[in-house]
Design an enzyme around this catalytic site. Structure first.
Site, PDB file in Angstrom:
ATOM      1  N   HIS A 172      37.417 -21.427  94.758  1.00 32.52           N
ATOM      2  CA  HIS A 172      38.383 -21.705  95.219  1.00 32.52           C
ATOM      3  C   HIS A 172      39.622 -22.267  94.203  1.00 32.52           C
ATOM      4  O   HIS A 172      40.443 -21.964  93.947  1.00 32.52           O
ATOM      5  CB  HIS A 172      38.346 -23.395  96.152  1.00 32.52           C
ATOM      6  N   HIS A 184      37.002  -9.735  99.905  1.00 36.11           N
ATOM      7  CA  HIS A 184      37.467 -10.339  98.212  1.00 36.11           C
ATOM      8  C   HIS A 184      37.261  -9.424  98.050  1.00 36.11           C
ATOM      9  O   HIS A 184      37.993  -8.928  96.341  1.00 36.11           O
ATOM     10  CB  HIS A 184      36.459 -11.080  97.901  1.00 36.11           C
TER      11      HIS A 184
END
Length: 389
Positions: free
Chosen positions: A237, A368
């Site tokens: 993150h 992703h």
């Protein structure tokens, strides 16, 4: 070598004949017992929209399939508005709604039938139910009837809210007054999270908060490997926030200097503290507040976001050292995570490189990996979709 076209072919197996997309196992087969999950349907719709925008033919049917599922399928609450977390969970979460906004934005940018209508509806729900203008952040989760709001607040949902808001603004275009508002909201969130909490804590970003936005550093200490709300510092993150700060910078008139400074600071901390923190190559899922690994499993998405952040910093700064890092980390991913049987990547490995299932089973997520394959060589814009346009 991982190939985008082969990854897309693998992702296409997630299509469900009755609508939507399902969770893929390691064998490339849908796991029907899981039903449908809104985050997967939305992410897959976004990925197929990116494929279409990249100039590849044959993906428009899957984009339309995803839009139809989100607009009128069982995940959509046509009476009360919004989207359920899954066909077995009627909670209404900001995380899920951020991805529905993203799917609608990418579908609209790709010109998919119903894409703009999906985006408009999802934005309406986001603004009225989740966006807290006084805080400059999004609240977390409601019950099905929008009568009870959870006391929990989270950085993860806000991170994807930034991504979705920037993508929606790009899709709407500068002629729509909502675009400027969405970009201002995204910048406010980045400022609060990155320039505030992360910078104040020497680039150790808290993820969990009370209803009054006080950090909860011990949240989920007893469930540290949670897939969405893990305990401690989530390395991936930090990379993702660094990259999003640069996307926000790209669409902010006369951007403040702290956007690049903070992106660099957050990236550098994640890279230096995370890589091989336990003596094995790769990034642990989470670190404690003392920078020691808590969950040492390696997640594919963490490495993807590290590479994407390095690529984006290289493009913004022209500093070749970021490109070398991206190449080094990508080589590690190809050697460790790539699954030649599917064309995708294993989602979780042990520190030594064996396939693991402590947090993730199967290979459900092309989001992703598809994005990191599409970013190199393109301008840094507000969104990946805009960079492909």
């Amino acid at each position: 070598m991982t190939d985008l076209d082969r990854l897309l072919e693998f992702a296409a197996r997630s299509q469900l004949p009755d609508g939507g997309f399902g969770y893929l196992g390691d064998d490339g087969r849908v796991r029907p017992e899981r039903g449908q999950e809104s985050w997967i349907v939305a992410r897959m719709t976004h990925v197929f929209g990116l494929a279409q925008l990249s100039g590849r033919s044959g993906w428009d049917d899957l984009v339309r399939h995803g839009v139809e599922a989100l607009a009128a399928g069982p995940l959509h609450d046509g009476d009360r508005g919004g989207w359920y977390a899954s066909t077995s969970d009627d909670g209404k979460a900001a995380y899920v709604h951020a991805f529905v906004v993203l799917a609608g934005a990418t579908a609209a940018t790709a010109g998919a039938p119903g894409g703009r209508e999906l985006l408009d509806e999802a934005l309406g729900v986001w603004q009225t139910r989740f966006w807290d203008d006084a805080a400059g952040l999004a609240v977390e989760e409601w019950d099905a009837g929008w009568s009870r709001l959870s006391d929990y607040r989270g950085a993860n949902a806000n991170m994807h809210g930034v991504e979705a808001s920037l993508a929606a603004a790009d899709a709407l275009g500068d002629g729509d007054p909502r675009a400027a508002r969405l970009r201002r909201q995204a910048l406010r969130t980045v400022q609060r999270v990155v320039h505030g909490w992360a910078r104040e804590r020497d680039w150790r970003l808290p993820e969990h908060f009370t209803a009054g936005w006080e950090p909860l550093p011990d949240h989920n200490r007893d469930e540290p490997a949670h897939p969405f709300r893990p305990y401690g510092v989530t390395v991936g993150h930090q990379f993702e926030w660094a990259r999003l700060a640069l996307h926000a910078r790209a669409v902010t008139p006369d951007p403040p200097s702290w956007l690049l400074e903070d992106a660099t600071g957050l990236f550098t901390a994640a890279a230096s503290r995370g890589w091989a923190a336990d003596g094995h190559d790769g990034f642990p899922y989470t670190l404690g507040w003392d920078d020691r690994p808590v969950v040492s499993a390696r997640m594919h998405w963490v490495l993807c976001e590290a590479v994407a952040a390095a690529q984006t910093l290289a493009a913004v700064t022209g500093d070749a050292s970021y490109r070398r890092l991206a190449e080094h980390w990508w080589g590690h991913g190809e050697a460790r995570f790539a699954d030649p049987a599917t064309g995708s990547w294993h989602h979780e490995l042990t520190p030594e490189g064996a396939v693991a299932t402590g947090t993730w089973e199967g290979q459900p997520d092309a989001y992703h990996l598809a994005q990191v394959l599409l970013l190199p060589g393109r301008a840094v814009c507000g969104s990946v979709a805009a960079a492909l346009g």
